[in-house]
Design a protein around this motif. Sequence first.
Motif, PDB file in Angstrom:
ATOM      1  N   ARG A 179       2.467   3.253   8.268  1.00  0.00           N
ATOM      2  CA  ARG A 179       2.261   2.212   9.287  1.00  0.00           C
ATOM      3  C   ARG A 179       3.509   2.081  10.163  1.00  0.00           C
ATOM      4  O   ARG A 179       4.615   2.489   9.762  1.00  0.00           O
ATOM      5  CB  ARG A 179       1.963   0.868   8.619  1.00  0.00           C
ATOM      6  CG  ARG A 179       3.140   0.304   7.837  1.00  0.00           C
ATOM      7  CD  ARG A 179       2.943  -1.157   7.504  1.00  0.00           C
ATOM      8  NE  ARG A 179       4.015  -1.683   6.658  1.00  0.00           N
ATOM      9  CZ  ARG A 179       5.220  -2.037   7.087  1.00  0.00           C
ATOM     10  NH1 ARG A 179       5.541  -1.893   8.361  1.00  0.00           N
ATOM     11  NH2 ARG A 179       6.107  -2.526   6.250  1.00  0.00           N
TER      12      ARG A 179
ATOM     13  N   ILE B 228      -2.364   5.106  -3.766  1.00  0.00           N
ATOM     14  CA  ILE B 228      -3.232   6.274  -3.580  1.00  0.00           C
ATOM     15  C   ILE B 228      -2.473   7.513  -4.037  1.00  0.00           C
ATOM     16  O   ILE B 228      -1.399   7.826  -3.511  1.00  0.00           O
ATOM     17  CB  ILE B 228      -3.657   6.411  -2.100  1.00  0.00           C
ATOM     18  CG1 ILE B 228      -4.494   5.193  -1.669  1.00  0.00           C
ATOM     19  CG2 ILE B 228      -4.458   7.683  -1.892  1.00  0.00           C
ATOM     20  CD1 ILE B 228      -3.732   4.103  -1.007  1.00  0.00           C
TER      21      ILE B 228
ATOM     22  N   LEU C   8       0.370   8.858   7.946  1.00  0.00           N
ATOM     23  CA  LEU C   8      -0.147   7.819   7.055  1.00  0.00           C
ATOM     24  C   LEU C   8       0.689   6.550   7.072  1.00  0.00           C
ATOM     25  O   LEU C   8       0.238   5.498   6.611  1.00  0.00           O
ATOM     26  CB  LEU C   8      -0.211   8.349   5.613  1.00  0.00           C
ATOM     27  CG  LEU C   8      -1.007   9.630   5.386  1.00  0.00           C
ATOM     28  CD1 LEU C   8      -0.886  10.060   3.930  1.00  0.00           C
ATOM     29  CD2 LEU C   8      -2.470   9.433   5.765  1.00  0.00           C
TER      30      LEU C   8
ATOM     31  N   CYS D 235      -2.485  11.489  -4.484  1.00  0.00           N
ATOM     32  CA  CYS D 235      -3.158  12.650  -3.901  1.00  0.00           C
ATOM     33  C   CYS D 235      -2.593  13.949  -4.457  1.00  0.00           C
ATOM     34  O   CYS D 235      -1.398  14.051  -4.750  1.00  0.00           O
ATOM     35  CB  CYS D 235      -2.981  12.662  -2.383  1.00  0.00           C
ATOM     36  SG  CYS D 235      -3.302  11.092  -1.568  1.00  0.00           S
TER      37      CYS D 235
ATOM     38  N   LEU E 181      -7.967  11.839   4.059  1.00  0.00           N
ATOM     39  CA  LEU E 181      -7.070  10.692   4.180  1.00  0.00           C
ATOM     40  C   LEU E 181      -7.292   9.898   5.455  1.00  0.00           C
ATOM     41  O   LEU E 181      -6.477   9.048   5.818  1.00  0.00           O
ATOM     42  CB  LEU E 181      -5.614  11.183   4.126  1.00  0.00           C
ATOM     43  CG  LEU E 181      -5.185  11.807   2.799  1.00  0.00           C
ATOM     44  CD1 LEU E 181      -3.830  12.508   2.957  1.00  0.00           C
ATOM     45  CD2 LEU E 181      -5.113  10.745   1.712  1.00  0.00           C
TER      46      LEU E 181
ATOM     47  N   ASP F 211      -9.073   7.442   6.279  1.00  0.00           N
ATOM     48  CA  ASP F 211      -9.110   5.979   6.149  1.00  0.00           C
ATOM     49  C   ASP F 211      -7.730   5.370   5.914  1.00  0.00           C
ATOM     50  O   ASP F 211      -7.591   4.135   5.946  1.00  0.00           O
ATOM     51  CB  ASP F 211     -10.031   5.569   4.991  1.00  0.00           C
ATOM     52  CG  ASP F 211     -11.497   5.857   5.284  1.00  0.00           C
ATOM     53  OD1 ASP F 211     -11.832   6.054   6.466  1.00  0.00           O
ATOM     54  OD2 ASP F 211     -12.296   5.903   4.329  1.00  0.00           O
ATOM     55  N   HIS F 212      -6.745   6.215   5.668  1.00  0.00           N
ATOM     56  CA  HIS F 212      -5.406   5.709   5.343  1.00  0.00           C
ATOM     57  C   HIS F 212      -4.397   5.931   6.478  1.00  0.00           C
ATOM     58  O   HIS F 212      -3.209   5.634   6.299  1.00  0.00           O
ATOM     59  CB  HIS F 212      -4.898   6.376   4.069  1.00  0.00           C
ATOM     60  CG  HIS F 212      -5.817   6.201   2.893  1.00  0.00           C
ATOM     61  ND1 HIS F 212      -6.034   4.988   2.300  1.00  0.00           N
ATOM     62  CD2 HIS F 212      -6.582   7.093   2.224  1.00  0.00           C
ATOM     63  CE1 HIS F 212      -6.899   5.135   1.301  1.00  0.00           C
ATOM     64  NE2 HIS F 212      -7.241   6.388   1.235  1.00  0.00           N
TER      65      HIS F 212
ATOM     66  N   ARG G  33      -2.088  -1.369  -3.674  1.00  0.00           N
ATOM     67  CA  ARG G  33      -2.885  -0.133  -3.670  1.00  0.00           C
ATOM     68  C   ARG G  33      -1.938   1.037  -3.822  1.00  0.00           C
ATOM     69  O   ARG G  33      -0.894   1.114  -3.155  1.00  0.00           O
ATOM     70  CB  ARG G  33      -3.656   0.026  -2.360  1.00  0.00           C
ATOM     71  CG  ARG G  33      -4.741  -0.985  -2.125  1.00  0.00           C
ATOM     72  CD  ARG G  33      -5.556  -0.589  -0.904  1.00  0.00           C
ATOM     73  NE  ARG G  33      -6.378   0.589  -1.160  1.00  0.00           N
ATOM     74  CZ  ARG G  33      -7.080   1.230  -0.216  1.00  0.00           C
ATOM     75  NH1 ARG G  33      -7.002   0.839   1.058  1.00  0.00           N
ATOM     76  NH2 ARG G  33      -7.822   2.282  -0.521  1.00  0.00           N
TER      77      ARG G  33
ATOM     78  N   ARG H 128      -1.570   3.206   7.656  1.00  0.00           N
ATOM     79  CA  ARG H 128      -1.793   1.988   6.867  1.00  0.00           C
ATOM     80  C   ARG H 128      -0.825   1.834   5.700  1.00  0.00           C
ATOM     81  O   ARG H 128      -0.750   0.754   5.111  1.00  0.00           O
ATOM     82  CB  ARG H 128      -3.230   1.979   6.329  1.00  0.00           C
ATOM     83  CG  ARG H 128      -4.276   1.839   7.412  1.00  0.00           C
ATOM     84  CD  ARG H 128      -5.654   1.636   6.830  1.00  0.00           C
ATOM     85  NE  ARG H 128      -6.649   1.415   7.879  1.00  0.00           N
ATOM     86  CZ  ARG H 128      -7.931   1.158   7.648  1.00  0.00           C
ATOM     87  NH1 ARG H 128      -8.380   1.077   6.402  1.00  0.00           N
ATOM     88  NH2 ARG H 128      -8.770   0.972   8.653  1.00  0.00           N
ATOM     89  N   ALA H 129      -0.089   2.868   5.359  1.00  0.00           N
ATOM     90  CA  ALA H 129       0.758   2.817   4.163  1.00  0.00           C
ATOM     91  C   ALA H 129       2.111   2.192   4.465  1.00  0.00           C
ATOM     92  O   ALA H 129       2.747   2.495   5.483  1.00  0.00           O
ATOM     93  CB  ALA H 129       0.959   4.215   3.590  1.00  0.00           C
TER      94      ALA H 129
ATOM     95  N   VAL I  95       1.340   5.520  -0.869  1.00  0.00           N
ATOM     96  CA  VAL I  95       0.702   6.824  -1.052  1.00  0.00           C
ATOM     97  C   VAL I  95       1.690   7.769  -1.720  1.00  0.00           C
ATOM     98  O   VAL I  95       2.818   7.941  -1.230  1.00  0.00           O
ATOM     99  CB  VAL I  95       0.236   7.426   0.290  1.00  0.00           C
ATOM    100  CG1 VAL I  95      -0.368   8.820   0.064  1.00  0.00           C
ATOM    101  CG2 VAL I  95      -0.776   6.516   0.973  1.00  0.00           C
TER     102      VAL I  95
ATOM    103  N   THR J  14       0.866  -1.175   0.000  1.00  0.00           N
ATOM    104  CA  THR J  14       0.000   0.000   0.000  1.00  0.00           C
ATOM    105  C   THR J  14       0.900   1.220   0.000  1.00  0.00           C
ATOM    106  O   THR J  14       1.713   1.404   0.918  1.00  0.00           O
ATOM    107  CB  THR J  14      -0.914   0.018   1.239  1.00  0.00           C
ATOM    108  OG1 THR J  14      -1.798  -1.099   1.181  1.00  0.00           O
ATOM    109  CG2 THR J  14      -1.729   1.309   1.275  1.00  0.00           C
TER     110      THR J  14
END
Length: 393
Positions: A324, A230, A322, A232, A268, A270-271, A228, A274-275, A206, A204
């Motif tokens: 993890r 993302i 963002l 931005c 952001l 939800d993220h 994933r 998690r990245a 970003v 994941t």
Amino acid sequence: MTPGARVQAAIDLLDETIAAAGTGGAAADTLIARYFKTRRYAGSKDRRAVRDLVYAAIRRAGERPVSGRAAMLGLVTDRPDLAPLFDGSEHAPAVIAPDELVARAGVAPAWLLAKLDTLDAAERAALLDRATLDLRVNRLKADRVAVLTELPDAAATPHAPDGIRLPEGTKIEGLAAYIEGRIEVQDEGSQLLALACGVEPGMTVVDLCAGAGGKTLALAAAMADQGRLIACDTDRRRLGNLMPRAVRAGVTIVEPVLLDPQREREALNDHIKRADVVLVDAPCSGTGTWRRNPEARWRLTRARLDNLVTLQAHVLDVAASLVRPGGTLVYAVCSLIDDEGAGGFAAFLTRHPKWRAVPIDLPAGVAHGAGIRLTPHHDGTDGFFVARAKAPC
């Protein structure tokens, strides 16, 4: 157009460029395109000659000149063959008077040059060289060997594994490899920034300042279009240009997210944490891209630089939220000013003492602060600072 008319056209365009630099108007290449759109009588040789004169005069003048004529007279100092063209004939510039203002040669305004004091004279001068035309081979659709065979004028770039270099002026948009998404225009230095992220399939990731998505697409290719990604940005128009490029490149994992400046966390939420990797290619002064936009050094002010440094710190703090635990943040700017690069990254580590800088293994650049610096003189790329940090577990 006569040779004298070409010089006068360059003076007119320099006047427009100088005015735009002071008011935040259009860039020189846009002004040149507009100028010739309404002058169909000018042939390709005329357009090329005028463009070369304009950019030669821009590159020569470190301080913003008082006028286009002063900028062109500065160029005459280096190219006395142009002086006879100031003969006052129809469409040509007026005869040169002995007391006219002449733009002085220089790399940048004095205050800005002081910000580049970690670069020697050769490094500073190279900031205004003509840029190379670099492209990235999209490994989702092709490999470099096949593309080099298809494009006999192309050569492999010296550092980036997917980079190729074409002669200046090559019409990229008409190439089948471009139309079919097998190549993307991207400076070799920018390709190396994507390489510094160390992304892998299934992650994941970003891209927090994606813009039109050059690095986003490079990351997607490195991820084998798995995971994933993302992408931005706060600019709706630039972010909107990304998805058509992604379709052409065969990329399916990109999720565009439009951000509201200073309220990025809302979009952001939800993220958060998690990245695996967050890339921050932050808005900056662009001192590393003067080869492409030499008049940019006339636009930058102390206040603008201070605002950019503040923005970079804010974006870095958003990015940190963002990542993890144990994940990676990669910070980059296409600037060679330490306030934005090494200094900005050091300030981030001070604000986040549990984070630690981790080494970057790149085939180019030199160690600078806690990261790596790429320069036109040393590496043949645009100028960049890039560093990497690991989140606490």
